[in-house]
Design a protein around this motif. Structure first.
Motif, PDB file in Angstrom:
ATOM      1  N   ALA A 184      44.735  38.427  31.230  1.00  0.00           N
ATOM      2  CA  ALA A 184      45.258  39.050  32.447  1.00  0.00           C
ATOM      3  C   ALA A 184      44.653  40.428  32.675  1.00  0.00           C
ATOM      4  N   GLU A 185      44.503  41.212  31.609  1.00  0.00           N
ATOM      5  CA  GLU A 185      43.952  42.558  31.753  1.00  0.00           C
ATOM      6  C   GLU A 185      42.490  42.529  32.188  1.00  0.00           C
ATOM      7  N   ALA A 186      41.797  41.431  31.907  1.00  0.00           N
ATOM      8  CA  ALA A 186      40.402  41.310  32.339  1.00  0.00           C
ATOM      9  C   ALA A 186      40.301  40.947  33.815  1.00  0.00           C
ATOM     10  N   GLY A 187      41.441  40.691  34.464  1.00  0.00           N
ATOM     11  CA  GLY A 187      41.442  40.420  35.897  1.00  0.00           C
ATOM     12  C   GLY A 187      41.393  38.957  36.270  1.00  0.00           C
ATOM     13  N   TYR A 188      41.509  38.059  35.285  1.00  0.00           N
ATOM     14  CA  TYR A 188      41.447  36.629  35.577  1.00  0.00           C
ATOM     15  C   TYR A 188      42.838  36.107  35.935  1.00  0.00           C
ATOM     16  N   GLY A 189      42.859  35.025  36.725  1.00  0.00           N
ATOM     17  CA  GLY A 189      44.125  34.485  37.192  1.00  0.00           C
ATOM     18  C   GLY A 189      44.194  32.974  37.096  1.00  0.00           C
ATOM     19  N   TYR A 190      45.101  32.413  37.887  1.00  0.00           N
ATOM     20  CA  TYR A 190      45.383  30.978  37.828  1.00  0.00           C
ATOM     21  C   TYR A 190      44.184  30.142  38.263  1.00  0.00           C
ATOM     22  N   GLU A 191      43.553  30.528  39.377  1.00  0.00           N
ATOM     23  CA  GLU A 191      42.409  29.766  39.873  1.00  0.00           C
ATOM     24  C   GLU A 191      41.239  29.821  38.894  1.00  0.00           C
ATOM     25  N   ASP A 192      41.067  30.964  38.242  1.00  0.00           N
ATOM     26  CA  ASP A 192      40.005  31.076  37.241  1.00  0.00           C
ATOM     27  C   ASP A 192      40.232  30.088  36.099  1.00  0.00           C
ATOM     28  N   ALA A 193      41.502  29.925  35.718  1.00  0.00           N
ATOM     29  CA  ALA A 193      41.818  28.993  34.635  1.00  0.00           C
ATOM     30  C   ALA A 193      41.446  27.566  35.021  1.00  0.00           C
ATOM     31  N   GLY A 194      41.616  27.230  36.307  1.00  0.00           N
ATOM     32  CA  GLY A 194      41.237  25.898  36.755  1.00  0.00           C
ATOM     33  C   GLY A 194      39.740  25.660  36.647  1.00  0.00           C
ATOM     34  N   LEU A 234      47.849  27.193  30.960  1.00  0.00           N
ATOM     35  CA  LEU A 234      48.266  28.231  30.024  1.00  0.00           C
ATOM     36  C   LEU A 234      47.398  28.184  28.768  1.00  0.00           C
ATOM     37  N   ALA A 235      47.098  26.974  28.303  1.00  0.00           N
ATOM     38  CA  ALA A 235      46.226  26.830  27.133  1.00  0.00           C
ATOM     39  C   ALA A 235      44.812  27.305  27.445  1.00  0.00           C
ATOM     40  N   VAL A 236      44.367  27.073  28.682  1.00  0.00           N
ATOM     41  CA  VAL A 236      43.034  27.532  29.085  1.00  0.00           C
ATOM     42  C   VAL A 236      42.984  29.056  29.091  1.00  0.00           C
ATOM     43  N   LYS A 237      44.025  29.687  29.611  1.00  0.00           N
ATOM     44  CA  LYS A 237      44.081  31.152  29.628  1.00  0.00           C
ATOM     45  C   LYS A 237      44.067  31.713  28.208  1.00  0.00           C
ATOM     46  N   GLU A 272      33.301  38.035  23.444  1.00  0.00           N
ATOM     47  CA  GLU A 272      32.477  37.118  24.221  1.00  0.00           C
ATOM     48  C   GLU A 272      32.644  37.386  25.719  1.00  0.00           C
ATOM     49  N   THR A 273      31.691  36.901  26.483  1.00  0.00           N
ATOM     50  CA  THR A 273      31.729  37.028  27.940  1.00  0.00           C
ATOM     51  C   THR A 273      32.005  35.660  28.542  1.00  0.00           C
ATOM     52  N   LEU A 274      32.944  35.599  29.454  1.00  0.00           N
ATOM     53  CA  LEU A 274      33.272  34.329  30.092  1.00  0.00           C
ATOM     54  C   LEU A 274      32.157  33.921  31.054  1.00  0.00           C
ATOM     55  N   PRO A 275      32.079  32.642  31.410  1.00  0.00           N
ATOM     56  CA  PRO A 275      30.961  32.145  32.231  1.00  0.00           C
ATOM     57  C   PRO A 275      30.846  32.787  33.607  1.00  0.00           C
ATOM     58  N   PHE A 276      31.902  33.403  34.115  1.00  0.00           N
ATOM     59  CA  PHE A 276      31.848  34.021  35.444  1.00  0.00           C
ATOM     60  C   PHE A 276      32.844  35.171  35.503  1.00  0.00           C
ATOM     61  N   LYS A 277      32.662  36.022  36.502  1.00  0.00           N
ATOM     62  CA  LYS A 277      33.572  37.139  36.704  1.00  0.00           C
ATOM     63  C   LYS A 277      34.833  36.647  37.412  1.00  0.00           C
ATOM     64  N   PRO A 278      35.918  37.408  37.324  1.00  0.00           N
ATOM     65  CA  PRO A 278      37.162  36.972  37.973  1.00  0.00           C
ATOM     66  C   PRO A 278      36.965  36.689  39.452  1.00  0.00           C
ATOM     67  N   LEU A 279      37.545  35.595  39.907  1.00  0.00           N
ATOM     68  CA  LEU A 279      37.456  35.233  41.318  1.00  0.00           C
ATOM     69  C   LEU A 279      38.366  36.129  42.139  1.00  0.00           C
ATOM     70  N   PRO A 280      37.994  36.427  43.384  1.00  0.00           N
ATOM     71  CA  PRO A 280      38.866  37.258  44.229  1.00  0.00           C
ATOM     72  C   PRO A 280      40.162  36.523  44.541  1.00  0.00           C
ATOM     73  N   ASP A 281      41.240  37.297  44.628  1.00  0.00           N
ATOM     74  CA  ASP A 281      42.536  36.699  44.938  1.00  0.00           C
ATOM     75  C   ASP A 281      42.519  36.114  46.345  1.00  0.00           C
ATOM     76  N   THR A 282      43.009  34.904  46.453  1.00  0.00           N
ATOM     77  CA  THR A 282      43.107  34.237  47.754  1.00  0.00           C
ATOM     78  C   THR A 282      44.536  33.776  47.965  1.00  0.00           C
ATOM     79  N   PRO A 283      44.997  33.774  49.188  1.00  0.00           N
ATOM     80  CA  PRO A 283      46.369  33.320  49.442  1.00  0.00           C
ATOM     81  C   PRO A 283      46.552  31.878  48.980  1.00  0.00           C
TER      82      PRO A 283
END
Length: 277
Positions: free
Chosen positions: A108-118, A132-135, A146-157
């Motif tokens: 969460a502190e890295a800025g990742y969210g629910y859509e990123d987990a998908g 939750l397991a993915v997060k 380590e660095t994740l494959p992509f940067k956090p996605l922008p929040d979308t409604p």
């Protein structure tokens, strides 16, 4: 005359007659035989006394030369009696929940969210239904540097997903047959589908057409799905939790869930329940 010559003479005498040391097993047998002559009021006291006396005589017969000053290095271990093992230290482990919480916090502190987990679930071929397991896995990798494959996605409604009645029926057929995400992944590979969700729809479609799927569901999942289907029929008929309590008392069932399942079973069979919703 000093004391040392006496000690030397004693040591020489013991060493000379060392071969005459009686067999420990024979000594113990003799002690047991003698102990039988002395009857006690309680059998337990007799056995305990004989055992202690026998152990003492055996130890004395074996280790008597060790009491001499020059043989201070001799120990019970040298006589064949193993030394006491050190006490085992209790193992300490950090509760798994603490590690999971730290992983989720890092995610969460890295800025990742629910859509990123998908997205990560698809990349890492993890269960998309358990984000939750993915997060937690992503957070674990972040904590390792380590660095994740992509940067956090922008929040979308958040957008509500609409599903057609036909697709809903296919999904229900798939799950009511006892199939889960694991089987959907296998079916997606067999049918060359990119998304296991599409395999659920295709599987439900074939089940509704009376076809058999190339993958069988687990027996325990089939039983659980059948119970869920019957409970859904209970709710769909307009019954509620209070009705379930009444039915549990009437049918003498252990809990309300069993009453819901039994009621749904009877409703699906076209029967009438003893109470109205």
């Amino acid at each position: 005359m000093t004391e040392q010559p006496h000690r030397d003479q004693l040591r020489e005498a013991f060493e000379l007659h060392e071969d005459n040391t009686p067999d420990p097993a024979a000594v113990y047998a003799r002690v047991q035989q003698l102990s039988q002559k002395y009857k006690r009021r309680r059998r337990g006291a007799q056995v305990a006394a004989g055992g202690v006396l026998g152990a003492g005589l055996i130890a004395g017969a074996i280790n008597l030369p060790a009491f001499l000053p020059a043989n201070n290095a001799a120990t019970n271990t040298a006589a064949g009696v193993p030394a006491g093992a050190p006490a085992a230290k209790p193992s300490s482990s950090v509760p798994a929940a603490a590690g999971v919480d730290a992983n989720l916090q890092a995610y969460a502190e890295a800025g990742y969210g629910y859509e990123d987990a998908g997205v990560l679930a698809r990349l890492w071929k993890m269960n998309d239904d358990d984000r939750l397991a993915v997060k937690a896995e992503a957070g674990r990798r972040l904590l390792l540097g380590e660095t994740l494959p992509f940067k956090p996605l922008p929040d979308t409604p958040a957008q509500e997903e609409t599903i057609s009645p036909e697709h809903d029926k296919q999904f229900q057929a798939f799950f009511n047959a006892g199939y889960t995400w694991d089987e959907a992944e296998k079916l997606a590979e067999i049918w060359k589908l990119a998304d296991p969700a599409d395999a659920k729809l295709e599987g439900g479609k074939r089940l509704l057409a009376g076809e058999e799927l190339p993958v069988k569901p687990k027996k325990e999942n089939v039983a659980a799905a059948l119970e869920t289907k019957r409970a859904d029929a209970f709710w769909a008929a307009g019954y509620d939790a209070e009705d379930a309590e009444k039915l549990a008392k009437i049918w003498k069932l252990k809990d309300t869930w069993s009453a819901k399942v039994e009621a749904g079973k009877r409703l699906l069979a076209g029967q009438t329940l003893p109470i109205k919703p």
